[in-house]
Design a protein around this motif. Structure first.
Motif, PDB file in Angstrom:
ATOM      1  N   GLY A  60       0.789  -1.229   0.000  1.00  0.00           N
ATOM      2  CA  GLY A  60       0.000   0.000   0.000  1.00  0.00           C
ATOM      3  C   GLY A  60       0.815   1.269   0.000  1.00  0.00           C
ATOM      4  O   GLY A  60       0.283   2.350   0.274  1.00  0.00           O
ATOM      5  N   THR A  61       2.105   1.179  -0.341  1.00  0.00           N
ATOM      6  CA  THR A  61       2.995   2.344  -0.324  1.00  0.00           C
ATOM      7  C   THR A  61       3.421   2.707  -1.739  1.00  0.00           C
ATOM      8  O   THR A  61       3.851   1.838  -2.501  1.00  0.00           O
ATOM      9  CB  THR A  61       4.256   2.038   0.514  1.00  0.00           C
ATOM     10  OG1 THR A  61       3.866   1.703   1.845  1.00  0.00           O
ATOM     11  CG2 THR A  61       5.189   3.239   0.541  1.00  0.00           C
ATOM     12  N   VAL A  62       3.306   3.976  -2.094  1.00  0.00           N
ATOM     13  CA  VAL A  62       3.796   4.445  -3.395  1.00  0.00           C
ATOM     14  C   VAL A  62       5.321   4.439  -3.351  1.00  0.00           C
ATOM     15  O   VAL A  62       5.921   5.159  -2.540  1.00  0.00           O
ATOM     16  CB  VAL A  62       3.269   5.858  -3.708  1.00  0.00           C
ATOM     17  CG1 VAL A  62       3.886   6.382  -5.006  1.00  0.00           C
ATOM     18  CG2 VAL A  62       1.753   5.851  -3.807  1.00  0.00           C
ATOM     19  N   PRO A  63       5.988   3.649  -4.195  1.00  0.00           N
ATOM     20  CA  PRO A  63       7.451   3.521  -4.099  1.00  0.00           C
ATOM     21  C   PRO A  63       8.220   4.587  -4.870  1.00  0.00           C
ATOM     22  O   PRO A  63       9.389   4.384  -5.188  1.00  0.00           O
ATOM     23  CB  PRO A  63       7.682   2.137  -4.713  1.00  0.00           C
ATOM     24  CG  PRO A  63       6.625   2.021  -5.750  1.00  0.00           C
ATOM     25  CD  PRO A  63       5.415   2.761  -5.212  1.00  0.00           C
ATOM     26  N   LEU A  64       7.571   5.712  -5.155  1.00  0.00           N
ATOM     27  CA  LEU A  64       8.193   6.773  -5.947  1.00  0.00           C
ATOM     28  C   LEU A  64       8.225   8.051  -5.124  1.00  0.00           C
ATOM     29  O   LEU A  64       7.204   8.748  -5.011  1.00  0.00           O
ATOM     30  CB  LEU A  64       7.404   6.992  -7.239  1.00  0.00           C
ATOM     31  CG  LEU A  64       7.114   5.733  -8.076  1.00  0.00           C
ATOM     32  CD1 LEU A  64       6.138   6.049  -9.194  1.00  0.00           C
ATOM     33  CD2 LEU A  64       8.407   5.152  -8.629  1.00  0.00           C
ATOM     34  N   PRO A  65       9.349   8.395  -4.504  1.00  0.00           N
ATOM     35  CA  PRO A  65       9.420   9.585  -3.650  1.00  0.00           C
ATOM     36  C   PRO A  65       8.990  10.843  -4.388  1.00  0.00           C
ATOM     37  O   PRO A  65       9.408  11.102  -5.516  1.00  0.00           O
ATOM     38  CB  PRO A  65      10.906   9.641  -3.267  1.00  0.00           C
ATOM     39  CG  PRO A  65      11.390   8.231  -3.388  1.00  0.00           C
ATOM     40  CD  PRO A  65      10.633   7.655  -4.542  1.00  0.00           C
ATOM     41  N   GLY A  66       8.140  11.618  -3.741  1.00  0.00           N
ATOM     42  CA  GLY A  66       7.637  12.838  -4.325  1.00  0.00           C
ATOM     43  C   GLY A  66       6.278  12.696  -4.980  1.00  0.00           C
ATOM     44  O   GLY A  66       5.619  13.693  -5.278  1.00  0.00           O
ATOM     45  N   PHE A  67       5.830  11.452  -5.201  1.00  0.00           N
ATOM     46  CA  PHE A  67       4.559  11.224  -5.877  1.00  0.00           C
ATOM     47  C   PHE A  67       3.512  10.576  -4.969  1.00  0.00           C
ATOM     48  O   PHE A  67       2.479  10.109  -5.435  1.00  0.00           O
ATOM     49  CB  PHE A  67       4.772  10.345  -7.111  1.00  0.00           C
ATOM     50  CG  PHE A  67       5.662  10.962  -8.141  1.00  0.00           C
ATOM     51  CD1 PHE A  67       5.261  12.087  -8.839  1.00  0.00           C
ATOM     52  CD2 PHE A  67       6.918  10.439  -8.394  1.00  0.00           C
ATOM     53  CE1 PHE A  67       6.088  12.676  -9.783  1.00  0.00           C
ATOM     54  CE2 PHE A  67       7.754  11.010  -9.332  1.00  0.00           C
ATOM     55  CZ  PHE A  67       7.336  12.139 -10.032  1.00  0.00           C
ATOM     56  N   GLU A  68       3.774  10.569  -3.686  1.00  0.00           N
ATOM     57  CA  GLU A  68       2.853   9.914  -2.753  1.00  0.00           C
ATOM     58  C   GLU A  68       1.460  10.517  -2.789  1.00  0.00           C
ATOM     59  O   GLU A  68       0.460   9.794  -2.625  1.00  0.00           O
ATOM     60  CB  GLU A  68       3.420   9.985  -1.320  1.00  0.00           C
ATOM     61  CG  GLU A  68       4.711   9.208  -1.112  1.00  0.00           C
ATOM     62  CD  GLU A  68       5.959  10.004  -1.453  1.00  0.00           C
ATOM     63  OE1 GLU A  68       7.065   9.527  -1.156  1.00  0.00           O
ATOM     64  OE2 GLU A  68       5.834  11.124  -2.027  1.00  0.00           O
ATOM     65  N   ASP A  69       1.377  11.829  -2.998  1.00  0.00           N
ATOM     66  CA  ASP A  69       0.078  12.503  -2.990  1.00  0.00           C
ATOM     67  C   ASP A  69      -0.520  12.635  -4.382  1.00  0.00           C
ATOM     68  O   ASP A  69      -1.623  13.169  -4.533  1.00  0.00           O
ATOM     69  CB  ASP A  69       0.216  13.899  -2.363  1.00  0.00           C
ATOM     70  CG  ASP A  69       0.638  13.839  -0.906  1.00  0.00           C
ATOM     71  OD1 ASP A  69       0.283  12.846  -0.232  1.00  0.00           O
ATOM     72  OD2 ASP A  69       1.331  14.764  -0.446  1.00  0.00           O
TER      73      ASP A  69
END
Length: 446
Positions: A60-69
């Motif tokens: 359940g974690t977006v693995p792309l820093p900066g794109f979580e939101d």
């Protein structure tokens, strides 16, 4: 989420959104597409060669820093219609519907390896019946003619069960309002009879779909639209070089007051995935010996731009040179096409003491990627002679205050001029890129 074994026609399963979809590539384009499909109701599997990405997505974690939101992973997974898997997952490979979202560039040049590998896997897994394969990756038209049929082991012109589409993405990755749902989608297919199937898929996730005459027209759309911006940006940087004694950013702001003229700003380089590569894809897609001479000239000039930037910085530098920002875009981890990376490499080649900081990269990564020493933020600001503000990450919002508080602040070279107002009236030596302060002419040759 097993592949459909139902004898139902593919069109019916797409219409009621029960048909499983496989998305190849869990980068920004692939993962956001998978989330949109799952939210629209399609069972969706996203495949990637990176085991860490697969694990993070399934957690359940977006693995792309900066794109979580920006990527709605939680909403897509809440309905139980999205999973991630390794690229060799046999069930996902045997699906009837595929979106191909793999990288088609490496080190600033188009590459075909990942696309060939994915299409080969799809071709080997086909078990008969209709298949819809949509290419969202940036492509060369030559690849559509040669690479795609060879990799699939089938010719879409004669195999009527094979539906091939080009559906290039054009969303701005850092804006939640400019995405695959809100922006118009260009869509073209190899055969006219495939277009209704492709529209059933894309009209479920895009508010506006523009049919192209065929997939060649659709495939060329993305390189062309980015090529417009590339040529404008190269011209902008050429103007700054041609008029070192003028405030070129001010000239461009004044020119932008005309109703049909966009406002650009000179920069230390053109970065990112799409715009710097657009001329290469456009040139590669034509069969002429010397195609697009204007584009070829721009590419040659732009290729030498980092060296000229480094020489300009060296002419005004005094002491160690710091660079803030490795990622080409603010508040994201994107090193592809990084102007700061190229600048650091050229400065180091001249023997300069270069130190670089970016909150989205570890000190070890910074040294491995650029050769520069890591810069400790904000502790090392006091020891610099010159500081290049390359990327305006949010972390650097208080940079003007920090520099103004130093007894002997470094000279600031501001890539995009964002700190000019805050530093006006301070003792910080300031040079907005494209102004005379940043573009000290070279000494005349004897």
């Amino acid at each position: 989420m097993k592949p459909s074994t139902s004898p139902r026609p593919l069109a019916a399963a797409l219409k009621d959104r029960t048909e499983p979809v496989t998305v190849w590539g869990a980068g920004f384009i692939g993962l956001s597409a998978a989330c949109a499909l799952a939210e629209a109701g399609f069972p969706c599997t996203v495949l990637d060669t990176d085991a860490h990405r697969v694990s993070e997505i399934n957690a359940g974690t977006v693995p792309l820093p900066g794109f979580e939101d920006v990527i709605p992973l939680a909403a897509a997974r809440s309905a139980g219609r999205l999973r991630a898997a390794a690229a060799d997952d046999p069930e996902a490979a045997a699906a009837r519907v595929h979106l191909v979202c793999v990288n088609t560039d490496r080190d600033g040049s188009p590459v075909t390896g990942p696309l060939s590998a994915v299409l080969g896997a799809i071709g080997r897994a086909r078990t008969g019946g209709e298949s819809l394969i949509a290419l969202e990756s940036t492509i060369s038209l030559r690849w559509l003619d040669e690479l795609v049929p060879a990799a699939l082991g089938a010719d879409p012109a004669t195999d009527t069960s094979l539906h091939l589409a080009a559906a290039p993405r054009r969303d701005w990755m850092l804006s939640p309002d400019m995405n695959l749902r809100t922006l118009p989608r260009v869509l073209g297919t190899a055969r006219p009879d495939s277009l209704p199937l492709a529209r059933l898929l894309y009209e479920a996730i895009s508010q506006s779909v523009h049919p192209a005459p065929d997939w060649r027209h659709a495939g060329l759309t993305k390189p062309v639209e980015n090529l417009y911006r590339y040529l404008d940006l190269v011209l902008t940087n050429q103007l700054a070089e041609a008029y070192p004694g003028l405030d070129v950013p001010e000239v461009l702001r004044l020119a932008g007051t005309k109703w049909n003229v966009p406002t650009f700003h000179p920069s230390i380089g053109i970065g990112g995935y799409c715009i710097p590569l657009s001329p290469r894809f456009a040139v590669d897609g034509t069969d002429q010996d010397s195609p697009l001479p204007l584009v070829a000239s721009a590419m040659d000039w732009d290729g030498d731009h980092p060296a000229r930037v480094a020489e300009s910085v060296l002419r005004i530098s005094d002491g160690p040179i710091g660079i803030l920002g490795l990622s080409y875009a603010p508040d994201a981890r994107i090193v592809e096409g990084s102007p700061a990376r190229r600048l650091a490499e050229h400065l180091l080649a001249h023997g300069a003491d270069v130190r670089l900081h970016d909150p989205y990269f570890t000190p070890e990564e910074i040294t491995a990627l650029t050769g520069a020493r890591p810069l400790r933020w904000p502790d090392d600001l006091d020891g610099l002679g010159t500081l290049v503000a390359a990327t305006p990450h949010a972390l650097y919002a208080d940079l003007p205050a920090r520099l103004a508080a130093l007894d002997n602040p470094p000279a600031l070279v501001d890539n995009l001029g964002g700190y000019a107002t805050a530093l006006r009236g301070t003792t910080v030596p300031y040079a907005e890129w494209g102004t005379p302060a940043a573009r000290t002419p070279a000494a005349p040759r004897p």
